[in-house]
Design an enzyme around this catalytic site. Structure first.
Site, mmCIF file in Angstrom:
data_model
loop_
_atom_site.group_PDB
_atom_site.id
_atom_site.type_symbol
_atom_site.label_atom_id
_atom_site.label_comp_id
_atom_site.label_asym_id
_atom_site.label_seq_id
_atom_site.Cartn_x
_atom_site.Cartn_y
_atom_site.Cartn_z
ATOM 1 N N ASP A 35 4.472 9.973 -24.311
ATOM 2 C CA ASP A 35 5.380 10.548 -23.315
ATOM 3 C C ASP A 35 6.444 11.347 -24.050
ATOM 4 O O ASP A 35 6.852 10.969 -25.151
ATOM 5 C CB ASP A 35 6.039 9.435 -22.481
ATOM 6 C CG ASP A 35 6.533 9.951 -21.136
ATOM 7 O OD1 ASP A 35 6.002 9.520 -20.102
ATOM 8 O OD2 ASP A 35 7.438 10.806 -21.134
ATOM 9 N N LYS A 40 12.168 6.472 -22.581
ATOM 10 C CA LYS A 40 11.124 5.676 -21.909
ATOM 11 C C LYS A 40 10.206 4.995 -22.938
ATOM 12 O O LYS A 40 9.860 3.819 -22.799
ATOM 13 C CB LYS A 40 10.313 6.603 -20.994
ATOM 14 C CG LYS A 40 9.553 5.865 -19.929
ATOM 15 C CD LYS A 40 8.644 6.805 -19.186
ATOM 16 C CE LYS A 40 9.209 7.250 -17.866
ATOM 17 N NZ LYS A 40 8.234 8.089 -17.141
ATOM 18 N N PHE A 151 -7.078 6.844 -7.394
ATOM 19 C CA PHE A 151 -6.933 6.491 -5.973
ATOM 20 C C PHE A 151 -6.063 5.259 -5.767
ATOM 21 O O PHE A 151 -6.065 4.667 -4.694
ATOM 22 C CB PHE A 151 -8.313 6.249 -5.351
ATOM 23 C CG PHE A 151 -9.200 7.463 -5.417
ATOM 24 C CD1 PHE A 151 -9.061 8.498 -4.501
ATOM 25 C CD2 PHE A 151 -10.146 7.587 -6.423
ATOM 26 C CE1 PHE A 151 -9.856 9.628 -4.575
ATOM 27 C CE2 PHE A 151 -10.953 8.719 -6.512
ATOM 28 C CZ PHE A 151 -10.811 9.741 -5.584
ATOM 29 N N GLU A 154 0.399 2.221 -4.576
ATOM 30 C CA GLU A 154 1.554 1.504 -5.109
ATOM 31 C C GLU A 154 1.595 0.124 -4.465
ATOM 32 O O GLU A 154 1.306 -0.034 -3.287
ATOM 33 C CB GLU A 154 2.848 2.255 -4.791
ATOM 34 C CG GLU A 154 2.953 3.520 -5.587
ATOM 35 C CD GLU A 154 4.304 4.194 -5.424
ATOM 36 O OE1 GLU A 154 5.299 3.511 -5.161
ATOM 37 O OE2 GLU A 154 4.337 5.428 -5.568
ATOM 38 N N LEU A 250 -5.026 2.045 10.463
ATOM 39 C CA LEU A 250 -4.838 2.250 11.901
ATOM 40 C C LEU A 250 -3.602 1.494 12.371
ATOM 41 O O LEU A 250 -3.527 1.083 13.526
ATOM 42 C CB LEU A 250 -6.076 1.782 12.677
ATOM 43 C CG LEU A 250 -7.309 2.689 12.620
ATOM 44 C CD1 LEU A 250 -8.450 2.098 13.442
ATOM 45 C CD2 LEU A 250 -6.984 4.099 13.125
ATOM 46 N N CYS A 260 2.809 10.557 -2.299
ATOM 47 C CA CYS A 260 1.455 11.124 -2.383
ATOM 48 C C CYS A 260 0.986 11.790 -1.099
ATOM 49 O O CYS A 260 0.549 12.942 -1.123
ATOM 50 C CB CYS A 260 0.486 10.043 -2.811
ATOM 51 S SG CYS A 260 0.979 9.379 -4.400
HETATM 52 C C1 UGA Z 1 -1.782 6.629 -1.251
HETATM 53 C C2 UGA Z 1 -3.288 6.376 -1.102
HETATM 54 O O1 UGA Z 1 -3.488 5.273 -0.215
HETATM 55 C C3 UGA Z 1 -3.919 6.072 -2.461
HETATM 56 O O2 UGA Z 1 -5.326 5.925 -2.315
HETATM 57 C C4 UGA Z 1 -3.640 7.268 -3.403
HETATM 58 O O3 UGA Z 1 -4.157 7.042 -4.699
HETATM 59 C C5 UGA Z 1 -2.136 7.448 -3.499
HETATM 60 O O4 UGA Z 1 -1.583 7.703 -2.194
HETATM 61 C C6 UGA Z 1 -1.895 8.619 -4.421
HETATM 62 O O5 UGA Z 1 -2.340 9.734 -4.119
HETATM 63 O O6 UGA Z 1 -1.350 8.419 -5.515
HETATM 64 P P1 UGA Z 1 0.374 5.075 -1.566
HETATM 65 O O7 UGA Z 1 1.168 6.329 -1.361
HETATM 66 O O8 UGA Z 1 0.720 4.189 -2.710
HETATM 67 O O9 UGA Z 1 -1.188 5.436 -1.730
HETATM 68 O O10 UGA Z 1 0.570 4.190 -0.261
HETATM 69 P P2 UGA Z 1 -0.295 3.709 1.010
HETATM 70 O O11 UGA Z 1 -0.529 2.264 0.908
HETATM 71 O O12 UGA Z 1 -1.469 4.561 1.202
HETATM 72 O O13 UGA Z 1 0.767 3.942 2.177
HETATM 73 C C7 UGA Z 1 1.305 5.225 2.463
HETATM 74 C C8 UGA Z 1 2.201 5.183 3.685
HETATM 75 O O14 UGA Z 1 1.420 5.097 4.867
HETATM 76 C C9 UGA Z 1 3.189 4.023 3.745
HETATM 77 O O15 UGA Z 1 4.442 4.513 4.163
HETATM 78 C C10 UGA Z 1 2.606 3.098 4.787
HETATM 79 O O16 UGA Z 1 3.595 2.341 5.452
HETATM 80 C C11 UGA Z 1 1.949 4.093 5.722
HETATM 81 N N1 UGA Z 1 0.843 3.534 6.519
HETATM 82 C C12 UGA Z 1 -0.274 3.081 5.904
HETATM 83 C C13 UGA Z 1 0.938 3.504 7.897
HETATM 84 O O17 UGA Z 1 1.957 3.937 8.489
HETATM 85 N N2 UGA Z 1 -0.109 3.002 8.621
HETATM 86 C C14 UGA Z 1 -1.229 2.553 8.034
HETATM 87 O O18 UGA Z 1 -2.143 2.112 8.770
HETATM 88 C C15 UGA Z 1 -1.324 2.580 6.644
#
Ligand code: UGA
Length: 430
Positions: A35, A40, A151, A154, A250, A260
């Site tokens: 890095d 860091k 994929f 967090e 859903l 992301c």
């Molecule tokens: C997302 C993708 O799920 C990962 O597969 C991908 O690798 C990542 O982005 C990335 O591109 O780095 P992440 O942003 O960590 O992951 O979080 P998610 O768990 O997907 O949640 C995203 C948001 O959607 C959260 O605010 C969550 O509360 C919301 N959410 C999720 C909903 O409102 N409803 C749902 O049914 C699911």
């Protein structure tokens, strides 16, 4: 494990880089992390982990002897053939992906046939092709290029690394490099999608855009449920049992957050526009999400009337539980809108307050949940942290001045809230 594992280089020790490094170290690989941020690297060398992610600290600790940290790319180049690029690609003001960190790494790559650049950072479709063109122009044409999008989510990133739904490996030419990347992942026994670079890049963007679309879709269904008396939890259950749809993503709520989805949906929309295609659907996905974050304000006003002078408590700030990440968090929009209406906003989050104050220094973040509940006219569940979902609503009712509880994640026990004499309102539920 059969035979020695291939050493790898990981360039960029942010979220994706550290999880990838720790994951491969756990599989037995020597990992050379690089890095440009000296502070860091010092922190990592001292055994500290600069980000919060479930199990990451323990995994790095367990594999200390296999993880090497340096500010010099030469250390990774000298020890590993596969150089994983995990640098940030934040959005520019125009909404495209900022590739300056990626470009700096590309410039620094060695000009030989013994190394491969393995792109983990999320980049627009077409980036791999341009980088390979740059390599050819710079006389680095023998350097291999592989796209291997990440994929992970967090909060469950290490588990996602170790149990991926699939591994995508994109290369435009057959050769040792894509084979070596496939081999690296083989202990995980995940379905492998071996494809070309452009398709691998598009798989990543399309997956995030589809998931965001699913969320905006169910949020709109929830809004219609509110008008028609249907219950979105029942609707999602019934719809999700169709195997072509599936039950995940859903959950209706107050909009998706995180860096992301926000970044990638916008980047894909702009990528399409820059190539001459108007991606109409994604425009709506973004707009629905922005409106969804604001609908809570109208719900509060319906119960409380004029919001000026009202005390509103926010339960949770992070964009989702188990992270201190505030990027794109719905709480930011909600807090700003409520403040603009003249309400007094107080917030509690188990771990994200420090991050929240960096982006919203004027926010009144309190160290105990009781301080948010005390004298509040209404509270809103913004992030479904387990400790907030498990709140004792009888105690909460005694502390609160008013009665309104808005469940922005449909995560609370509505009966428990109501039996404490409080007024419960979720998203798309009666
Ligand atoms: C997302 C993708 O799920 C990962 O597969 C991908 O690798 C990542 O982005 C990335 O591109 O780095 P992440 O942003 O960590 O992951 O979080 P998610 O768990 O997907 O949640 C995203 C948001 O959607 C959260 O605010 C969550 O509360 C919301 N959410 C999720 C909903 O409102 N409803 C749902 O049914 C699911």
């Amino acid at each position: 494990m059969n035979g020695p594992r291939e050493p790898i280089g990981v360039i960029g020790t942010g979220y994706v880089g550290l999880v990838t490094a720790a994951g491969f170290a756990e599989l037995g690989n020597e990992v050379y992390c690089v890095d440009i941020d000296e502070a860091k690297i010092e922190v990592l060398r001292s055994g500290e982990v600069p980000i919060y992610e479930l199990g990451l600290r323990e995994t790095i600790e367990r594999n200390r002897e296999r993880m090497h940290f340096s500010t010099s790319l030469a250390d990774a180049v000298a020890n590993a053939r596969l150089l994983f690029v995990c640098v940030g690609t934040p959005p520019t003001y125009a909404g495209d992906a900022d590739l300056s960190a990626v470009n700096a790494v590309v410039e620094a790559m060695p000009a030989d046939g013994e190394h491969a650049l393995v792109m983990k950072s999320t980049v627009p479709c077409g980036t791999g092709r341009s980088i390979q063109r740059v390599f050819a122009e710079q006389g680095k044409g023998r350097l291999a290029y592989v796209s291997c999008p990440e994929f992970l989510k967090e909060g469950s990133a290490l588990q996602d690394f170790l149990e991926p739904d699939r591994v995508v490996v994109g290369a435009d030419e057959e050769g040792w490099a894509p084979d070596a990347v496939c081999e690296l992942y083989s202990p995980l026994q995940a379905p492998l999608v071996r494809t070309d670079v452009a398709s691998a890049e598009m798989i990543k963007l399309a997956a995030n855009a589809f998931l965001a679309t699913k969320i905006s879709f169910i949020n709109e269904i929830a809004n219609v449920c509110e008008e028609t008396g249907a219950n979105v939890l029942e609707v999602a259950r019934g719809v999700g049992l169709d195997q072509r749809i599936g039950p995940k993503f859903l959950s209706a709520g107050i909009g998706y957050g995180g860096s992301c989805f926000t970044k990638d949906v916008s980047a894909l929309k702009l990528l399409a526009a820059n190539s001459g295609y108007h991606f109409q659907l994604l425009g709506s996905v973004i707009e629905v999400n922005e409106l969804q974050k604001r609908r809570v304000v109208a719900k509060l006003a319906r119960h409380l009337g004029e919001l000026a002078g009202k005390r509103i408590g926010l339960l949770g700030l992070a964009f989702k539980p188990n992270t201190d990440d505030m990027r794109g968090a719905s709480s930011l929009v909600l807090a700003a809108r409520l403040a603009a209406e003249g309400a007094t906003v107080r917030a509690y989050d188990p771990i994200a307050s420090e991050e929240a104050l960096k982006v919203m220094p004027e926010l009144d973040c309190v160290p105990r949940v009781q301080d948010v509940l005390r004298d509040a006219d209404a509270v809103v569940l913004v992030t479904e942290w387990p400790e907030l979902v498990a709140l004792d609503w009888a105690v909460a009712a005694e502390l609160m001045a008013g009665k309104v509880v808005i469940d922005g994640r449909n995560a609370l026990d509505s009966a428990a809230v109501r039996s404490a004499g409080l007024l419960y309102e979720g998203i798309g539920v009666a």
